[in-house]
Design a protein around this motif. Structure first.
Motif, mmCIF file in Angstrom:
data_model
loop_
_atom_site.group_PDB
_atom_site.id
_atom_site.type_symbol
_atom_site.label_atom_id
_atom_site.label_comp_id
_atom_site.label_asym_id
_atom_site.label_seq_id
_atom_site.Cartn_x
_atom_site.Cartn_y
_atom_site.Cartn_z
ATOM 1 N N GLY A 53 0.827 -1.206 0.000
ATOM 2 C CA GLY A 53 0.000 0.000 0.000
ATOM 3 C C GLY A 53 0.858 1.252 0.000
ATOM 4 O O GLY A 53 0.585 2.224 -0.702
ATOM 5 N N MET A 54 1.924 1.223 0.807
ATOM 6 C CA MET A 54 2.802 2.400 0.869
ATOM 7 C C MET A 54 3.485 2.639 -0.473
ATOM 8 O O MET A 54 3.607 3.781 -0.918
ATOM 9 N N ILE A 55 3.931 1.549 -1.099
ATOM 10 C CA ILE A 55 4.536 1.708 -2.427
ATOM 11 C C ILE A 55 3.516 2.326 -3.380
ATOM 12 O O ILE A 55 3.832 3.227 -4.157
ATOM 13 N N GLY A 56 2.266 1.845 -3.284
ATOM 14 C CA GLY A 56 1.209 2.388 -4.134
ATOM 15 C C GLY A 56 1.035 3.878 -3.913
ATOM 16 O O GLY A 56 0.924 4.652 -4.875
ATOM 17 N N VAL A 57 1.006 4.304 -2.643
ATOM 18 C CA VAL A 57 0.842 5.724 -2.342
ATOM 19 C C VAL A 57 2.005 6.525 -2.923
ATOM 20 O O VAL A 57 1.806 7.575 -3.548
ATOM 21 N N LEU A 58 3.227 6.010 -2.738
ATOM 22 C CA LEU A 58 4.402 6.724 -3.264
ATOM 23 C C LEU A 58 4.318 6.870 -4.777
ATOM 24 O O LEU A 58 4.635 7.932 -5.321
ATOM 25 N N ILE A 59 3.887 5.792 -5.447
ATOM 26 C CA ILE A 59 3.781 5.860 -6.909
ATOM 27 C C ILE A 59 2.744 6.898 -7.328
ATOM 28 O O ILE A 59 2.989 7.728 -8.213
ATOM 29 N N ASN A 60 1.582 6.882 -6.650
ATOM 30 C CA ASN A 60 0.545 7.860 -6.986
ATOM 31 C C ASN A 60 1.031 9.286 -6.777
ATOM 32 O O ASN A 60 0.830 10.159 -7.619
ATOM 33 N N LEU A 61 1.682 9.517 -5.620
ATOM 34 C CA LEU A 61 2.187 10.862 -5.336
ATOM 35 C C LEU A 61 3.239 11.266 -6.361
ATOM 36 O O LEU A 61 3.190 12.370 -6.912
ATOM 37 N N GLY A 62 4.165 10.348 -6.623
ATOM 38 C CA GLY A 62 5.235 10.644 -7.571
ATOM 39 C C GLY A 62 4.676 10.993 -8.940
ATOM 40 O O GLY A 62 5.090 11.978 -9.565
#
Lengths: 267, 257
Positions: free
Chosen positions: A237-246
């Motif tokens: 989930g955290m990786i997903g959030v980072l990708i979305n933010l990036g």
């Protein structure tokens, strides 16, 4: 302008506070549910235990190796799909004939769920990274291609004709007329593709067993290491959030020149 | 464009591709690539009849139930969260996080919590497909036209009527955009939940074919999944045109002027 900003800072800070409060509340409820015996802690370990396990993971080299594997197939797949989609999109988009002739084929191939290709991937590539790549590339290719085609269809006919009468060749027109118009759409497609690529990368690891976080989740689940499994799910989930933010930050950067502030994507 | 030309455009490339496939596979004995006619026959014999009732229909049923709840809950919760500011601020980061979790990882998790049964598979579909609808609805409610909103207030339209006649129509384009994403996520999750833990269903059957090296059958399963995806896309387009005909009309007018 400055007044406006300082006036907006108050509610913004408050919203941020509430948001953090929401996350804390969520973890408190999660902590309480197994502790009060509402759900057996064999199935849902308390949040503190899972977070502790996650913290422990962060110090393990094996965990980072899995993250690296997942992110490698994610990035590689995304790059291949994007380059392919841009090439194909520019070729198809540049001619009315091709656009019409490919329409049915694209509309037929696009809705095929990429997971349908899992057995094929296993058969051809086994559990190597190519299996993951096949799924990731297939899924993200359509996202980028379709947005790009929308973008090219949106090119102003007058601008294009003007460029033509000023003697701009096909390549120059792509560079100075089509590309700027299609770029916002392309970025939207990229953002969607980035999220989809992560989903497919994890799926391939989970189902096929190519190395990465997904495989680890399947292993911890079948091995009964439940808090580890929850910790890994949180990590994805955290990786997903980072990708979305990036993706959003890159989109803003790349389109900072764009005059219209585009509304959220309609897809 | 003349009808003849239109038909040529519609079928031209697909026919060309199938002809190419036929020509290339004609002399080949490649084990992995079936011939077109062989595939069509397999498609017929494998999927029509018993297997259709035993595997395809239950899968489709779970998909339908899952999508129904995902879309319904997504809209209701989205309207609720979107129209209450403190609730929105409270939940927004959390929802962003939930959306970012790749839905397939929820399969082992829900398997644990619910067990391996139909409700688990439906829960997987709901838990993955709800986010696009929910977040799009929240976003849509937040972005409603403030003049219209104020007009409603000064006419004393509130409560249910406000939602029915003002908020819901205003948000529908956004909701439909979310639904479209939900459909493809739901289909993916239907397949994955059956591949990961099941003894029946489309996903299970296709993996079974692959493990037994029943290659033409496996291909035919891929084709069936593709057809389901296509069917969903067509149904969606039909519904969207119905529901949003006013919106497309409006857009055309504003584009023209």
């Amino acid at each position: 302008m400055r007044n406006q900003r300082s006036a907006a800072a108050g509610p913004k800070a408050k919203a941020l506070g509430l948001g953090i409060g929401g996350i804390i509340l969520f973890f408190l409820i999660w902590e309480a549910t197994p502790r009060l015996g509402l759900v057996s802690d064999r199935y849902l370990p308390p949040a503190s235990e899972v977070l502790g396990r996650l913290g422990q993971y962060l110090t393990e080299a094996a965990f980072w190796k899995d993250v690296a594997d997942t992110m490698t197939s994610w990035a590689l797949g995304l790059v291949i799909a994007t380059v392919a989609a841009i090439v194909v999109g520019l070729i198809i988009g540049s001619s009315r004939f091709l656009r019409r002739a490919t329409h049915t084929t694209i509309e037929f191939l696009r809705p095929i769920p990429s997971v349908a290709l899992i057995p094929l991937a296993v058969l051809i590539f086994g559990t190597s990274i190519e299996s993951t790549l096949l799924l990731v590339v297939y899924a993200s290719f359509w996202q980028v291609l379709l947005q790009l085609l929308y973008g090219i269809a949106d090119v102003d006919a007058v601008a294009n004709d003007t460029a033509k009468s000023y003697g701009l060749g096909p390549l120059a027109r792509v560079r100075y007329v089509i590309w700027p118009t299609a770029l916002p759409y392309l970025m939207t497609g990229l953002r969607l593709a980035a999220a989809v690529a992560l989903i497919l990368a994890i799926t391939a690891e989970l189902i096929i067993g190519t190395p990465g976080l997904g495989k680890q989740i399947a292993l911890t689940q079948s091995g009964g290491a439940i808090s580890s499994m929850y910790a890994l799910v949180l990590a994805t989930g955290m990786i997903g959030v980072l990708i979305n933010l990036g993706a959003r930050i890159i989109e803003k950067r790349v389109l900072s020149w764009h005059p219209s502030v585009r509304g959220e994507v309609v897809l | 464009m003349s009808p003849l030309k239109r038909i040529a455009y519609f079928f031209g490339l697909p026919i060309l591709l199938i002809a190419l496939w036929y020509a290339l596979s004609f002399g080949s004995t490649n084990f992995f690539v079936p011939k077109p006619i062989e595939l069509a026959q397999t498609l017929w014999t494998t999927w029509i009849g018993e297997r259709f009732v035993d595997d395809v229909l239950p899968s489709l049923g779970r998909l339908a139930v899952g999508l129904f709840f995902a879309i319904g809950l997504g809209i209701v919760l989205g309207l609720l969260i979107g129209s209450t500011r403190w609730l929105r601020n409270l939940l927004e980061p959390l929802l962003e996080f939930f959306r970012a979790i790749p839905p397939p990882v929820l399969v082992p998790l829900l398997m644990l919590l619910i067990g391996v049964n139909d409700s688990m598979k439906v829960a997987v579909i709901i838990s993955g497909a709800i986010w696009p609808v929910l977040l799009n609805t929240v976003e849509g409610v937040r972005a409603v036209d403030s003049v219209l909103s104020d007009s409603c207030r000064s006419y004393g339209i509130r409560g249910f009527a406000r939602i029915r006649y003002f908020v819901l129509p205003a948000v529908t384009p956004q909701i439909m955009a979310g639904v479209r994403q939900s459909l493809s996520i739901g289909l993916i999750l239907m397949v994955i939940s059956e591949m990961f833990a099941s003894s029946s269903g489309l996903g299970f059957t296709i993996v079974q074919f692959q493990r037994n090296f029943a290659i033409p059958e496996m291909w035919s399963g891929i084709v069936v999944l593709g057809l389901i995806g296509l069917g969903l896309a067509i149904i969606f387009q039909f519904v969207e045109r119905r529901v949003l005909h006013w919106y497309h009309g409006l857009k055309e007018i504003t584009h023209d002027s």
